[in-house]
Design a protein around this motif. Structure first.
Motif, short mmCIF file in Angstrom:
data_model
loop_
_atom_site.label_atom_id
_atom_site.label_comp_id
_atom_site.label_asym_id
_atom_site.label_seq_id
_atom_site.Cartn_x
_atom_site.Cartn_y
_atom_site.Cartn_z
N ASP A 155 -40.42 -83.56 -4.15
CA ASP A 155 -39.27 -82.84 -3.57
C ASP A 155 -39.31 -81.37 -3.95
N GLN A 156 -38.72 -80.56 -3.08
CA GLN A 156 -38.61 -79.12 -3.31
C GLN A 156 -37.46 -78.83 -4.27
N VAL A 215 -36.98 -76.77 -15.11
CA VAL A 215 -35.52 -76.71 -15.05
C VAL A 215 -35.02 -77.92 -15.83
N PHE A 216 -34.11 -77.68 -16.76
CA PHE A 216 -33.59 -78.84 -17.50
C PHE A 216 -32.09 -78.73 -17.72
N PHE A 217 -31.45 -79.88 -17.62
CA PHE A 217 -30.02 -79.96 -17.86
C PHE A 217 -29.80 -80.22 -19.33
N THR A 218 -28.98 -79.37 -19.93
CA THR A 218 -28.80 -79.34 -21.37
C THR A 218 -27.35 -78.98 -21.66
N CYS A 219 -27.02 -78.80 -22.91
CA CYS A 219 -25.65 -78.44 -23.28
C CYS A 219 -25.65 -77.94 -24.72
N ASN A 220 -24.46 -77.77 -25.28
CA ASN A 220 -24.35 -77.23 -26.63
C ASN A 220 -24.19 -78.30 -27.70
N HIS A 221 -23.57 -79.42 -27.35
CA HIS A 221 -23.10 -80.35 -28.37
C HIS A 221 -23.91 -81.62 -28.53
N CYS A 222 -24.60 -82.06 -27.49
CA CYS A 222 -25.21 -83.40 -27.47
C CYS A 222 -26.23 -83.56 -28.60
N PRO A 223 -26.14 -84.64 -29.40
CA PRO A 223 -27.09 -84.81 -30.51
C PRO A 223 -28.54 -85.00 -30.05
N PHE A 224 -28.73 -85.46 -28.80
CA PHE A 224 -30.09 -85.61 -28.26
C PHE A 224 -30.68 -84.24 -27.91
N VAL A 225 -29.82 -83.32 -27.47
CA VAL A 225 -30.24 -81.95 -27.19
C VAL A 225 -30.52 -81.22 -28.51
N VAL A 226 -29.53 -81.25 -29.39
CA VAL A 226 -29.64 -80.55 -30.67
C VAL A 226 -30.84 -81.09 -31.47
N ASP A 267 -45.56 -74.12 -5.98
CA ASP A 267 -44.87 -74.23 -4.69
C ASP A 267 -43.47 -74.80 -4.85
N ARG A 268 -43.07 -75.01 -6.09
CA ARG A 268 -41.76 -75.55 -6.44
C ARG A 268 -41.54 -76.96 -5.92
N LYS A 269 -42.64 -77.74 -5.97
CA LYS A 269 -42.58 -79.18 -5.70
C LYS A 269 -42.49 -79.89 -7.05
N LEU A 270 -41.67 -80.93 -7.11
CA LEU A 270 -41.46 -81.65 -8.35
C LEU A 270 -42.69 -82.48 -8.72
N ILE A 271 -43.19 -82.25 -9.94
CA ILE A 271 -44.38 -82.99 -10.40
C ILE A 271 -44.07 -83.88 -11.61
N TYR A 272 -42.93 -83.65 -12.26
CA TYR A 272 -42.52 -84.50 -13.38
C TYR A 272 -41.00 -84.44 -13.51
N THR A 273 -40.39 -85.58 -13.82
CA THR A 273 -38.97 -85.56 -14.18
C THR A 273 -38.68 -86.69 -15.16
N GLY A 274 -37.75 -86.41 -16.07
CA GLY A 274 -37.34 -87.41 -17.06
C GLY A 274 -37.09 -86.79 -18.42
N ARG A 275 -37.53 -87.52 -19.45
CA ARG A 275 -37.28 -87.10 -20.82
C ARG A 275 -38.26 -86.01 -21.26
N GLY A 276 -37.88 -85.32 -22.34
CA GLY A 276 -38.83 -84.43 -22.97
C GLY A 276 -39.73 -85.24 -23.89
N VAL A 277 -39.08 -85.95 -24.82
CA VAL A 277 -39.80 -86.76 -25.80
C VAL A 277 -39.17 -88.15 -25.86
N ASP A 278 -39.83 -89.07 -26.55
CA ASP A 278 -39.34 -90.46 -26.58
C ASP A 278 -38.30 -90.72 -27.67
N SER A 279 -38.04 -89.75 -28.52
CA SER A 279 -37.01 -89.91 -29.56
C SER A 279 -36.31 -88.58 -29.80
N PRO A 280 -35.54 -88.10 -28.80
CA PRO A 280 -34.98 -86.76 -28.91
C PRO A 280 -33.91 -86.59 -30.00
N ARG A 281 -33.26 -87.68 -30.36
CA ARG A 281 -32.22 -87.56 -31.38
C ARG A 281 -32.82 -87.51 -32.79
#
Length: 193
Positions: free
Chosen positions: A9-10, A37-48, A126-140
């Motif tokens: 997808d574009q 592009v990644f969806f993130t935030c300030n507080h989430c323990p998985f992000v932090v 070309d801004r076609k999606l080649i990967y989506t999902g987690r960064g790592v398998d144990s983000p917290r």
């Protein structure tokens, strides 16, 4: 119709304010060979918990023309810590090597199909999606990490290879949708694999 973008997808366009005082659209990153592009935030323990691994991955691939864009779409009515002012303070303190955008209307999160924080999308030149999902398998708990899927996808793509694992399920807190319980997910949202 699937909630989250599918491989191939574009990248949807956006125009969002950033913590640096500017607003950015997709074309502002047109020189990037690869755009994360990644969806993130300030507080989430998985992000932090995984921010430093994300930082290391971004820095590792920066010289190869990879740019990172973090988007915080969380409702401040659910998590006050995710306000724009808190984003600015967090960037001033952490100095992350990415542009940090605020998606107040949550329209961009809906266009991409952001499920959790963090949720990564890797787009080719070309801004076609080649990967989506987690960064790592144990983000917290990074000490328990066994694989960095984001780094693997970037390394393979930059080497001219097909991404061997293009889909993983993001691991983290739900995106906080305005007007909904903090654990609510849109009806069409589902696991990616």
């Amino acid at each position: 119709m699937a909630f989250t973008l599918a491989i191939g997808d574009q990248a949807p366009d956006f125009l969002l304010p950033a913590t640096d005082g500017s607003s950015y659209s997709l074309k502002d990153f047109s020189e990037a060979k690869v755009l994360v592009v990644f969806f993130t935030c300030n507080h989430c323990p998985f992000v932090v918990g995984s921010d430093e691994v994300t930082r290391a991955t971004a820095l590792k691939h920066a010289e190869s023309g990879v740019q990172f864009v973090g988007i915080n779409a969380n409702s401040v009515n659910t998590k006050a810590d995710d306000s724009f002012d808190h984003m600015v303070a967090r960037m001033n303190e952490q100095k992350f090597p990415w542009t940090y955008l605020r998606d107040e209307s949550q329209e961009v999160a809906k266009a991409y199909g952001g499920l959790r924080t963090p949720h990564f999308y890797v787009f080719d030149q070309d801004r076609k999606l080649i990967y989506t999902g987690r960064g790592v398998d144990s983000p917290r708990e990074i000490s328990k990490m066994t694989v960095n899927n984001l780094d693997q996808a970037l390394t393979e793509h930059l080497a001219g290879k097909t991404v061997s694992v293009p889909l993983t399920n993001p691991i983290g807190c739900n995106v906080k949708w305005d007007g909904e319980d903090e654990h609510w997910m849109p009806a069409q949202a589902c696991d990616l694999v």
